[in-house]
Design a protein around this motif. Structure first.
Motif, mmCIF file in Angstrom:
data_model
loop_
_atom_site.group_PDB
_atom_site.id
_atom_site.type_symbol
_atom_site.label_atom_id
_atom_site.label_comp_id
_atom_site.label_asym_id
_atom_site.label_seq_id
_atom_site.Cartn_x
_atom_site.Cartn_y
_atom_site.Cartn_z
ATOM 1 N N HIS A 206 0.810 -1.210 0.000
ATOM 2 C CA HIS A 206 0.000 0.000 0.000
ATOM 3 C C HIS A 206 0.850 1.269 0.000
ATOM 4 O O HIS A 206 0.320 2.377 0.146
ATOM 5 C CB HIS A 206 -0.945 0.001 1.203
ATOM 6 N N CYS A 207 2.165 1.115 -0.161
ATOM 7 C CA CYS A 207 3.044 2.275 -0.242
ATOM 8 C C CYS A 207 3.184 2.741 -1.686
ATOM 9 O O CYS A 207 2.816 2.030 -2.626
ATOM 10 C CB CYS A 207 4.426 1.931 0.326
ATOM 11 N N ASN A 208 3.717 3.935 -1.865
ATOM 12 C CA ASN A 208 3.915 4.510 -3.191
ATOM 13 C C ASN A 208 4.983 3.716 -3.952
ATOM 14 O O ASN A 208 6.149 3.712 -3.551
ATOM 15 C CB ASN A 208 4.354 5.968 -3.040
ATOM 16 N N PRO A 209 4.624 3.041 -5.047
ATOM 17 C CA PRO A 209 5.597 2.233 -5.790
ATOM 18 C C PRO A 209 6.804 3.036 -6.277
ATOM 19 O O PRO A 209 7.933 2.543 -6.251
ATOM 20 C CB PRO A 209 4.783 1.699 -6.975
ATOM 21 N N GLU A 210 6.565 4.268 -6.707
ATOM 22 C CA GLU A 210 7.670 5.098 -7.197
ATOM 23 C C GLU A 210 8.638 5.431 -6.070
ATOM 24 O O GLU A 210 9.863 5.394 -6.249
ATOM 25 C CB GLU A 210 7.122 6.387 -7.817
ATOM 26 N N ALA A 211 8.095 5.742 -4.900
ATOM 27 C CA ALA A 211 8.942 6.050 -3.753
ATOM 28 C C ALA A 211 9.762 4.832 -3.339
ATOM 29 O O ALA A 211 10.951 4.953 -3.002
ATOM 30 C CB ALA A 211 8.084 6.538 -2.582
ATOM 31 N N MET A 212 9.129 3.651 -3.354
ATOM 32 C CA MET A 212 9.856 2.436 -2.979
ATOM 33 C C MET A 212 10.967 2.125 -3.972
ATOM 34 O O MET A 212 12.065 1.724 -3.588
ATOM 35 C CB MET A 212 8.879 1.257 -2.873
ATOM 36 N N ALA A 213 10.695 2.331 -5.264
ATOM 37 C CA ALA A 213 11.710 2.062 -6.283
ATOM 38 C C ALA A 213 12.901 2.993 -6.119
ATOM 39 O O ALA A 213 14.064 2.572 -6.221
ATOM 40 C CB ALA A 213 11.106 2.218 -7.674
ATOM 41 N N LEU A 214 12.631 4.270 -5.832
ATOM 42 C CA LEU A 214 13.713 5.236 -5.636
ATOM 43 C C LEU A 214 14.487 4.941 -4.355
ATOM 44 O O LEU A 214 15.712 5.082 -4.315
ATOM 45 C CB LEU A 214 13.148 6.655 -5.611
ATOM 46 N N LEU A 215 13.770 4.520 -3.303
ATOM 47 C CA LEU A 215 14.439 4.187 -2.051
ATOM 48 C C LEU A 215 15.346 2.986 -2.244
ATOM 49 O O LEU A 215 16.497 2.975 -1.790
ATOM 50 C CB LEU A 215 13.404 3.908 -0.947
ATOM 51 N N LYS A 216 14.838 1.965 -2.931
ATOM 52 C CA LYS A 216 15.670 0.788 -3.171
ATOM 53 C C LYS A 216 16.901 1.156 -3.977
ATOM 54 O O LYS A 216 18.005 0.685 -3.686
ATOM 55 C CB LYS A 216 14.866 -0.304 -3.888
ATOM 56 N N GLN A 217 16.723 1.970 -4.993
ATOM 57 C CA GLN A 217 17.848 2.396 -5.818
ATOM 58 C C GLN A 217 18.903 3.092 -4.968
ATOM 59 O O GLN A 217 20.111 2.861 -5.131
ATOM 60 C CB GLN A 217 17.351 3.331 -6.921
ATOM 61 N N SER A 218 18.477 3.926 -4.035
ATOM 62 C CA SER A 218 19.425 4.644 -3.182
ATOM 63 C C SER A 218 20.118 3.703 -2.199
ATOM 64 O O SER A 218 21.294 3.885 -1.882
ATOM 65 C CB SER A 218 18.712 5.778 -2.429
ATOM 66 N N LEU A 219 19.382 2.696 -1.722
ATOM 67 C CA LEU A 219 19.964 1.743 -0.776
ATOM 68 C C LEU A 219 21.047 0.881 -1.424
ATOM 69 O O LEU A 219 21.968 0.417 -0.752
ATOM 70 C CB LEU A 219 18.869 0.856 -0.175
ATOM 71 N N TRP A 220 20.924 0.648 -2.734
ATOM 72 C CA TRP A 220 21.898 -0.180 -3.454
ATOM 73 C C TRP A 220 22.930 0.676 -4.194
ATOM 74 O O TRP A 220 23.675 0.166 -5.035
ATOM 75 C CB TRP A 220 21.171 -1.095 -4.434
ATOM 76 N N LYS A 221 22.992 1.958 -3.871
ATOM 77 C CA LYS A 221 23.958 2.844 -4.519
ATOM 78 C C LYS A 221 25.375 2.317 -4.318
ATOM 79 O O LYS A 221 25.747 1.857 -3.239
ATOM 80 C CB LYS A 221 23.848 4.252 -3.940
ATOM 81 N N GLY A 222 26.176 2.374 -5.366
ATOM 82 C CA GLY A 222 27.564 1.925 -5.284
ATOM 83 C C GLY A 222 27.775 0.498 -5.743
ATOM 84 O O GLY A 222 28.900 -0.002 -5.716
ATOM 85 N N THR A 223 26.699 -0.164 -6.171
ATOM 86 C CA THR A 223 26.821 -1.557 -6.630
ATOM 87 C C THR A 223 26.621 -1.676 -8.145
ATOM 88 O O THR A 223 26.496 -2.781 -8.657
ATOM 89 C CB THR A 223 25.789 -2.455 -5.915
ATOM 90 N N GLU A 224 26.618 -0.553 -8.822
ATOM 91 C CA GLU A 224 26.322 -0.565 -10.259
ATOM 92 C C GLU A 224 27.331 -1.410 -11.053
ATOM 93 O O GLU A 224 26.995 -1.932 -12.128
ATOM 94 C CB GLU A 224 26.304 0.867 -10.802
ATOM 95 N N HIS A 225 28.535 -1.542 -10.532
ATOM 96 C CA HIS A 225 29.575 -2.311 -11.238
ATOM 97 C C HIS A 225 29.436 -3.816 -11.039
ATOM 98 O O HIS A 225 30.202 -4.584 -11.616
ATOM 99 C CB HIS A 225 30.956 -1.870 -10.757
ATOM 100 N N TRP A 226 28.443 -4.250 -10.268
ATOM 101 C CA TRP A 226 28.294 -5.676 -9.984
ATOM 102 C C TRP A 226 27.925 -6.492 -11.213
ATOM 103 O O TRP A 226 28.177 -7.691 -11.247
ATOM 104 C CB TRP A 226 27.240 -5.884 -8.898
ATOM 105 N N ASP A 227 27.316 -5.870 -12.220
ATOM 106 C CA ASP A 227 26.974 -6.626 -13.427
ATOM 107 C C ASP A 227 28.205 -7.341 -13.973
ATOM 108 O O ASP A 227 28.143 -8.518 -14.347
ATOM 109 C CB ASP A 227 26.399 -5.696 -14.500
ATOM 110 N N GLN A 228 29.335 -6.645 -14.007
ATOM 111 C CA GLN A 228 30.567 -7.242 -14.497
ATOM 112 C C GLN A 228 31.338 -7.941 -13.386
ATOM 113 O O GLN A 228 31.906 -9.024 -13.586
ATOM 114 C CB GLN A 228 31.465 -6.182 -15.140
ATOM 115 N N LEU A 229 31.355 -7.356 -12.196
ATOM 116 C CA LEU A 229 32.122 -7.920 -11.082
ATOM 117 C C LEU A 229 31.702 -9.354 -10.779
ATOM 118 O O LEU A 229 32.550 -10.247 -10.632
ATOM 119 C CB LEU A 229 31.937 -7.063 -9.828
#
Length: 256
Positions: A206-229
Motif C-alpha cells: 500500500h506504499c507509493n511504488p515510485e517512492a519504494m523504487a527510488l528508495l531501493k535504488q538509493s539503498l543499493w547505490k555503489g553496486t552498479e559495477h556488480w553486473d561485471q564484477l
C-alpha cells in the motif's frame, strides 16, 4: 505460475499486490542451473509487473532454506566455460534481486549454506526463524564464496564476512546472523515469522511504488559495477571447480 524443474519446482503466485516466489529442490533446496534461471526469470517478471508491489522469496520444506550449489552439477562441469555458465546463474540471480525495482522480502525458514547465504544477503529485508544457521562452505570444497561475497560483505561487513569465508566448516547460529544484519528479524516460531512477513508485505503493498523504487535504488547505490564484477567472480569459481582438489572435496561432501 508453476515451472517444473527436473527435480523440484519454482512457482509464483500474486495476491493483493504481493508476489510470492517459491523454489523447492528435494536435495535440501540446492540450486541447479535451471532453478537459478527460473528464480531469476520470476523476479525479473515480478519487477516489471505493474500489479506487483512487493515480492516474497521463499523455499519449500522446513529444515533448510537453501543448501547452495548443486553438487551433481558441479561435478558435471568439464570446462572453464561450463563453470562460468553455472556460476553465472548465481551472479544473474543476485544482480536481478539488486536491480529489481520492487522490495524483496526473503523468508528464511531453515539453514543457509553458500549461495543460500548470498540470497539472504541480496534480500532487501530478510526475516528468519531460530535455527536458521549460516555457513559459507565454499572454501571447504576448494572454491571460495566469490560470487556471493560482494552481497554478503555489503550486508554484514568485511570482518564478519571474512570469518564466514575463512572458517568454512563452522556454522554460525541465527542470532549471530541477526546481530550482524544478515537477518532483520528472528522469530521463535514459523507462525510468528509468517505473521511478520505478511504484515510487512501488506504494508509495502500500500506504499507509493515510485517512492519504494527510488528508495531501493538509493539503498543499493555503489553496486552498479556488480553486473561485471559478479561475472568475473563466476569465472574464478568456474576455473577452480575443475581442479582435482575441488572435485575430490565435492565427492566427499556428496557422500556425507
Amino acid at each position: 505460475m508453476l515451472k517444473q524443474i527436473k527435480e523440484g519446482h519454482v512457482k509464483a503466485e500474486r495476491h493483493n499486490g504481493v508476489m510470492t516466489i517459491e523454489f523447492f529442490h528435494p536435495q535440501s533446496n540446492s540450486l541447479p542451473g535451471a532453478m537459478l534461471e527460473a528464480i531469476t526469470h520470476e523476479i525479473h517478471g515480478a519487477g516489471n509487473d505493474h500489479d506487483t508491489k512487493v515480492i516474497i522469496l521463499q523455499s519449500g520444506g522446513e529444515r533448510t532454506f537453501c543448501a547452495g550449489a548443486s553438487f551433481s552439477e558441479l561435478l558435471a562441469i568439464g570446462t572453464a566455460d561450463q563453470g562460468l555458465q553455472f556460476f553465472s546463474g548465481f551472479a544473474h540471480l543476485i544482480n536481478e534481486m539488486r536491480k529489481c525495482p520492487k522490495f524483496i522480502i526473503v523468508r528464511i525458514q531453515g539453514r543457509c549454506v553458500g549461495g543460500g547465504v548470498g540470497i539472504a544477503a541480496a534480500a532487501d529485508y530478510a526475516i528468519a526463524i531460530e535455527g536458521a544457521d549460516v555457513k559459507l562452505s565454499e572454501l571447504a570444497i576448494g572454491i571460495g564464496p566469490f560470487v556471493v561475497g560482494p552481497a554478503v560483505e555489503r550486508k554484514i561487513g568485511l570482518s564478519a564476512f571474512s570469518s564466514l569465508a575463512i572458517d568454512a566448516a563452522m556454522w554460525r547460529d541465527a542470532e549471530w546472523a541477526r546481530k550482524r544484519g544478515l537477518y532483520v528479524e528472528l522469530h521463535g516460531t514459523t507462525t510468528g515469522m509468517d505473521e511478520s512477513i505478511a504484515r510487512l508485505a501488506n504494508h509495502l503493498a500500500h506504499c507509493n511504488p515510485e517512492a519504494m523504487a527510488l528508495l531501493k535504488q538509493s539503498l543499493w547505490k555503489g553496486t552498479e559495477h556488480w553486473d561485471q564484477l559478479l561475472l568475473d567472480r563466476a569465472a574464478m569459481s568456474g576455473k577452480l571447480v575443475l581442479s582435482p582438489f575441488t572435485r575430490q572435496a565435492i565427492e566427499k561432501f556428496k557422500k556425507k
